[in-house]
Scaffold this motif. Sequence first.
Motif, PDB file in Angstrom:
ATOM      1  N   PRO A   1       0.829  -1.207   0.000  1.00  0.00           N
ATOM      2  CA  PRO A   1       0.000   0.000   0.000  1.00  0.00           C
ATOM      3  C   PRO A   1       0.864   1.258   0.000  1.00  0.00           C
ATOM      4  CG  PRO A   1      -0.823  -1.590   1.592  1.00  0.00           C
ATOM      5  CD  PRO A   1       0.490  -2.126   1.087  1.00  0.00           C
ATOM      6  N   GLY A   2       0.560   2.161  -0.894  1.00  0.00           N
ATOM      7  CA  GLY A   2       1.353   3.375  -1.033  1.00  0.00           C
ATOM      8  C   GLY A   2       2.548   3.222  -1.945  1.00  0.00           C
ATOM      9  N   ASN A   3       2.951   1.978  -2.240  1.00  0.00           N
ATOM     10  CA  ASN A   3       4.076   1.711  -3.145  1.00  0.00           C
ATOM     11  C   ASN A   3       3.747   0.471  -3.976  1.00  0.00           C
ATOM     12  OD1 ASN A   3       6.647   1.790  -4.316  1.00  0.00           O
ATOM     13  ND2 ASN A   3       7.546   0.541  -2.679  1.00  0.00           N
ATOM     14  N   PRO A   4       2.653   0.542  -4.724  1.00  0.00           N
ATOM     15  CA  PRO A   4       2.191  -0.677  -5.412  1.00  0.00           C
ATOM     16  C   PRO A   4       3.126  -1.166  -6.495  1.00  0.00           C
ATOM     17  CG  PRO A   4       0.961   1.259  -6.142  1.00  0.00           C
ATOM     18  CD  PRO A   4       1.783   1.701  -4.961  1.00  0.00           C
ATOM     19  N   HIS A   5       3.964  -0.289  -7.054  1.00  0.00           N
ATOM     20  CA  HIS A   5       4.860  -0.704  -8.132  1.00  0.00           C
ATOM     21  C   HIS A   5       6.290  -0.929  -7.644  1.00  0.00           C
ATOM     22  CE1 HIS A   5       1.610   0.180 -10.871  1.00  0.00           C
ATOM     23  NE2 HIS A   5       1.471   1.368 -10.312  1.00  0.00           N
ATOM     24  N   GLY A   6       6.547  -0.706  -6.377  1.00  0.00           N
ATOM     25  CA  GLY A   6       7.850  -1.039  -5.789  1.00  0.00           C
ATOM     26  C   GLY A   6       8.979  -0.105  -6.142  1.00  0.00           C
ATOM     27  N   ASN A   7       8.666   1.059  -6.694  1.00  0.00           N
ATOM     28  CA  ASN A   7       9.735   1.973  -7.110  1.00  0.00           C
ATOM     29  C   ASN A   7      10.151   2.956  -6.030  1.00  0.00           C
ATOM     30  OD1 ASN A   7       7.084   3.256  -7.569  1.00  0.00           O
ATOM     31  ND2 ASN A   7       8.332   4.998  -8.245  1.00  0.00           N
ATOM     32  N   ALA A   8       9.413   3.025  -4.946  1.00  0.00           N
ATOM     33  CA  ALA A   8       9.626   4.086  -3.948  1.00  0.00           C
ATOM     34  C   ALA A   8      10.839   3.814  -3.070  1.00  0.00           C
ATOM     35  CB  ALA A   8       8.383   4.230  -3.071  1.00  0.00           C
ATOM     36  N   PHE A   9      11.521   4.870  -2.766  1.00  0.00           N
ATOM     37  CA  PHE A   9      12.529   4.845  -1.710  1.00  0.00           C
ATOM     38  C   PHE A   9      12.546   6.213  -1.056  1.00  0.00           C
ATOM     39  CE2 PHE A   9      14.869   6.240  -5.451  1.00  0.00           C
ATOM     40  CZ  PHE A   9      15.710   7.233  -4.996  1.00  0.00           C
ATOM     41  N   THR A  10      13.037   6.259   0.160  1.00  0.00           N
ATOM     42  CA  THR A  10      13.033   7.506   0.915  1.00  0.00           C
ATOM     43  C   THR A  10      14.314   7.579   1.732  1.00  0.00           C
ATOM     44  OG1 THR A  10      11.734   8.883   2.448  1.00  0.00           O
ATOM     45  CG2 THR A  10      11.749   6.501   2.861  1.00  0.00           C
ATOM     46  N   LYS A  11      14.331   8.460   2.704  1.00  0.00           N
ATOM     47  CA  LYS A  11      15.502   8.581   3.570  1.00  0.00           C
ATOM     48  C   LYS A  11      15.077   8.549   5.025  1.00  0.00           C
ATOM     49  CE  LYS A  11      15.706  13.650   3.765  1.00  0.00           C
ATOM     50  NZ  LYS A  11      16.520  14.851   3.504  1.00  0.00           N
ATOM     51  N   LYS A  12      16.004   8.142   5.852  1.00  0.00           N
ATOM     52  CA  LYS A  12      15.792   8.104   7.296  1.00  0.00           C
ATOM     53  C   LYS A  12      16.782   9.054   7.953  1.00  0.00           C
ATOM     54  CE  LYS A  12      17.493   4.700   9.710  1.00  0.00           C
ATOM     55  NZ  LYS A  12      17.744   3.375  10.339  1.00  0.00           N
ATOM     56  N   THR A  13      16.307   9.842   8.887  1.00  0.00           N
ATOM     57  CA  THR A  13      17.144  10.805   9.595  1.00  0.00           C
ATOM     58  C   THR A  13      17.268  10.402  11.056  1.00  0.00           C
ATOM     59  OG1 THR A  13      16.471  12.602   8.133  1.00  0.00           O
ATOM     60  CG2 THR A  13      17.417  13.228  10.247  1.00  0.00           C
ATOM     61  N   THR A  14      18.506  10.279  11.525  1.00  0.00           N
ATOM     62  CA  THR A  14      18.769   9.942  12.927  1.00  0.00           C
ATOM     63  C   THR A  14      19.623  11.044  13.537  1.00  0.00           C
ATOM     64  OG1 THR A  14      18.739   7.583  12.395  1.00  0.00           O
ATOM     65  CG2 THR A  14      19.719   8.231  14.502  1.00  0.00           C
ATOM     66  N   ARG A  15      19.101  11.742  14.508  1.00  0.00           N
ATOM     67  CA  ARG A  15      19.851  12.801  15.187  1.00  0.00           C
ATOM     68  C   ARG A  15      20.819  12.169  16.204  1.00  0.00           C
ATOM     69  NH1 ARG A  15      18.809  18.225  16.258  1.00  0.00           N
ATOM     70  NH2 ARG A  15      18.385  18.197  14.006  1.00  0.00           N
ATOM     71  N   LEU A  16      22.092  12.550  16.130  1.00  0.00           N
ATOM     72  CA  LEU A  16      23.069  12.093  17.114  1.00  0.00           C
ATOM     73  C   LEU A  16      22.948  13.006  18.329  1.00  0.00           C
ATOM     74  CD1 LEU A  16      26.196  11.435  14.830  1.00  0.00           C
ATOM     75  CD2 LEU A  16      24.207   9.984  15.271  1.00  0.00           C
TER      76      LEU A  16
END
Length: 684
Positions: free
Chosen positions: A498-513
Amino acid sequence: MTITDLDTPHGHHEHGDPQHGKDAEAAQSHPVGSLTAAEFATVRDVVTAGADWNATTRFAYVGLWEPHKREVLAWQDGTGPLPDRQARVMLLDMETGRSTDNIVSITGRTVLTTSVLDGSAGQLPVLLAEFDAIAGIVAEDPRWVAALAARGTTIDEVVVVPLSAGHYDYPEEVGRRIVRVLAFRQDYPEDHPWAHPVDGLSAYVDTASRTITRLIDVGTLDIPAEGGNFDDPAVQGAPLTTLKPIVISQPEGPSFTVDGEWVSWANWKFQVGFDTREGLVLRQLSFTDAGEERPIIYRASINEMLVPYGDPSPVRFWQNYFDTGEYLFGRFTNSLALGCDCVGEIKYFDAVLADELGNPFTIKNGICMHEEDVGTLWKHGDMFTGSNEVRRQRRLVISFFTTVGNYDYGFYWYLSLDGTIECEAKLTGILFTSAYPGIGEPIGETAIEGDYAYASEVAPGLGAPYHQHLFSARLDMMVDGLSNAVDEIDGVRLPMGPGNPHGNAFTKKTTRLTGEASSGRLADASVARAWHIVNTEKTNRLGRPTGYVLQPEQSPTLMADPGSSIAKRAEFATKHLFVTQYDPAEQFAAGDFVHQNPGGDGITKYIAGDRPIDGEDIVLWHTFGPTHFPRIEDWPVMPVDYAKFTLKPYGFFGANPAMNVPANEPVSHCSHGHDGAAHEHTHH
């Protein structure tokens, strides 16, 4: 450090104030201006007049003791006084080994503090005078003479290479200054001895008592016979004659201006400094944006350089060199020459240092600064409007070269028109060599059954052990001010659903040190990991934090076992990044006293308190550098290898900051010839 203004060959002239006295005065008037020759002389006079000084005392280090960052900024803003000029002075009595760490007020001409080192937390850097004494010490020991004779050579036919000792819990070394010694045969005065290692033999030497504490002799290996004289025309071969001259010219002179140690170029402003230990230091890098001078880095340097070797041979397992902390690589800085080391319109800076008697001396042309064209800055040909625009990128290069034993290292800082900052290390020189054992030949008690697993054979019977070059960049950040934080950014693959039915999506994750203890991070190419240094109080025109991104290379960290001596001594090299809260006393990733340090110092100690690093005045410690499995092509002299990192603006500006760079004027040598005709050339 002072600045020279010399006529250079081929009509090239340096630009700047030629009056050394004026430059020295300018440096001295700024709290972090480099120590001048007069100040070094004052330090010498204060120290040598003290009760601790005697005929066998030597200056192991003299450098600027910098005031707290906030004191400097307050003085610059007109809200605080000019801080006291102070120097850090390390003294060694070569006869007794007594070592002291001192702070000297240059302004007040007095010693403010003195700490006596007991050796348990490391020794002072190795002195040149100690290196010079080693050949005579080992030559007086009959065991050394006999070991050479067993290998068919003599003390008159070998040179000895004294090297830093590391720390291996040998009882007889406690509290003593130790160097470890390897030998190389030199067949005639012009012969490069690195081609002829005398293997299976090593001496451990107490430099104060002038005695060998241990002699390691694990059996003879053939001394490689083939020469490696890279400067011999017979070795070089017939010159390549098909290369045509390249002329680099700025007919109107360079675009930068120099005032004392301060440099302005395009939108950049910064200070050039120099230190015996760190070499080139850049301070207060700022970028003028819409008339506002915006700070980015308060202080940047290569604070440590570790060269760990991977050969476990009984005579080589200890080869782990901290070229900055143990050897003070700034003092080996080369005097640079136009057309050889630097090309174009050059501004040279001299480096002024103190020798081991405290006397000032000058390395002429120790730092080189010039502009260079590096291709396209931005370009687009639009299919709808017909617009076709291109701009040339150029960068300002500030560099120095230092020769530490067999290797030569160049450190190049690049400032670009679009706000990018890069630091590149260039590695060349001669490999540190060993004998390469043949199949069935013993190393200690072990016979070699196949190719030796820890070295490359680069010439017949000549080995080059595997090793790493791990540089530590200390980046005292100040992105738009003192309130900074670090976000770790990873790319994230998203599963189909759901939200990525064609599998092309990618994003980023942000982790504050958030804290020092968990700030040790590894680069990860699989997720395009980078670290964003953001201001926690300032935002750009889109309402997001202003920042710069540190883009690391994807190279290994320290390859040694985590339980090894070197891993304890160099925790900084086990990660690509550490972040600490600013403390002016925390200058060196491996600690203040690296020689024979047992470990637990430097970064290990700095992060132990787990101070907060979110929205604080922070320092980044970035480890980068190559892991070297030597090639045949690296012998007899190594073509330059490269290692670098990049800092790019990320939300720092409101748009492309290089939009106003003008287009180049068309010139004749850019036009294409016709019918095979040669290009025209315009010579200035």
